[in-house]
Design a protein around this motif. Structure first.
Motif, mmCIF file in Angstrom:
data_model
loop_
_atom_site.group_PDB
_atom_site.id
_atom_site.type_symbol
_atom_site.label_atom_id
_atom_site.label_comp_id
_atom_site.label_asym_id
_atom_site.label_seq_id
_atom_site.Cartn_x
_atom_site.Cartn_y
_atom_site.Cartn_z
ATOM 1 N N TYR A 11 0.866 -1.177 0.000
ATOM 2 C CA TYR A 11 0.000 0.000 0.000
ATOM 3 C C TYR A 11 0.902 1.226 0.000
ATOM 4 C CZ TYR A 11 -2.783 3.820 1.861
ATOM 5 O OH TYR A 11 -3.377 5.033 2.045
ATOM 6 N N THR A 12 0.605 2.168 -0.868
ATOM 7 C CA THR A 12 1.348 3.428 -0.877
ATOM 8 C C THR A 12 0.343 4.578 -0.905
ATOM 9 O OG1 THR A 12 1.524 3.519 -3.298
ATOM 10 C CG2 THR A 12 3.310 2.459 -2.113
ATOM 11 N N ARG A 13 0.758 5.676 -0.304
ATOM 12 C CA ARG A 13 -0.064 6.896 -0.295
ATOM 13 C C ARG A 13 0.857 8.050 -0.645
ATOM 14 N NH1 ARG A 13 -4.813 8.929 2.086
ATOM 15 N NH2 ARG A 13 -4.650 11.098 2.697
ATOM 16 N N ASP A 14 0.426 8.845 -1.604
ATOM 17 C CA ASP A 14 1.221 9.981 -2.048
ATOM 18 C C ASP A 14 0.327 11.215 -2.063
ATOM 19 O OD1 ASP A 14 3.381 11.424 -3.156
ATOM 20 O OD2 ASP A 14 2.573 11.135 -5.163
ATOM 21 N N THR A 15 0.832 12.306 -1.515
ATOM 22 C CA THR A 15 0.111 13.569 -1.581
ATOM 23 C C THR A 15 1.022 14.622 -2.193
ATOM 24 O OG1 THR A 15 0.804 14.203 0.638
ATOM 25 C CG2 THR A 15 -1.296 13.082 0.465
ATOM 26 N N VAL A 30 -4.332 13.459 -3.776
ATOM 27 C CA VAL A 30 -4.008 12.308 -2.949
ATOM 28 C C VAL A 30 -4.149 11.053 -3.799
ATOM 29 C CG1 VAL A 30 -4.644 10.982 -0.898
ATOM 30 C CG2 VAL A 30 -4.832 13.468 -0.875
ATOM 31 N N ASN A 32 -3.755 6.828 -3.620
ATOM 32 C CA ASN A 32 -3.631 5.611 -2.816
ATOM 33 C C ASN A 32 -3.512 4.430 -3.771
ATOM 34 O OD1 ASN A 32 -4.100 6.536 0.013
ATOM 35 N ND2 ASN A 32 -5.979 7.296 -0.919
ATOM 36 N N ASN A 57 -7.007 8.041 -7.216
ATOM 37 C CA ASN A 57 -6.517 9.423 -7.166
ATOM 38 C C ASN A 57 -7.686 10.359 -6.929
ATOM 39 O OD1 ASN A 57 -3.989 8.512 -7.820
ATOM 40 N ND2 ASN A 57 -4.138 9.045 -9.977
#
Length: 131
Positions: A11-15, A30, A32, A57
């Motif tokens: 799992y990755t989360r990028d903001t 954001v 995910n 997204n």
């Protein structure tokens, strides 16, 4: 799992933030991603790899765009995207210094705006050697 089968989940989360010069505003985006990989050692020289992921997204704020099928219709809403990826790769190592790969990857992006949707098929074939 066993000496011949391996796998993982991730799992990755990028903001990040985008600046809209027209509105003089900063919008947050954001992303995910959920995914899995599976490796199967078929023999001492052959391996099969499979992967799949789902990305979600979401962009803060709203944008106005004309519909690509009916340019007179203009829609204003937030942009949310769903990206589905999956692929399979076959690797063969005929010699200690050689590597052969055949792979396929599929991507499908769905969005709240049809302008940003696409479907993609990629095929890869490669051979490499190290001396």
């Amino acid at each position: 799992l066993t000496p011949k089968i391996g796998g993982s989940f991730y799992y990755t989360r990028d903001t990040n933030q985008d600046f809209d010069a027209i509105q003089s505003q900063t919008f947050e985006q954001v992303a995910n991603f959920f995914g899995t990989t599976l490796n199967w050692q078929l023999s001492g020289r052959t391996r099969l790899e499979a992967d799949a992921s789902l990305g979600l997204n979401a962009k803060e704020g709203e944008i106005a765009l004309a519909d690509i099928e009916n340019p007179r219709a203009i829609y204003t809403r937030g942009q949310d995207d769903a990206i589905v990826n999956w692929g399979i790769t076959w690797r063969w190592k005929p010699r200690r210094f050689m590597d052969v790969l055949i792979g396929y990857k599929y991507t499908n992006k769905n969005s709240t705006f049809k302008n940003f949707e696409y479907e993609q098929h990629k095929f890869a074939v490669s051979a490499s050697s190290k001396f």
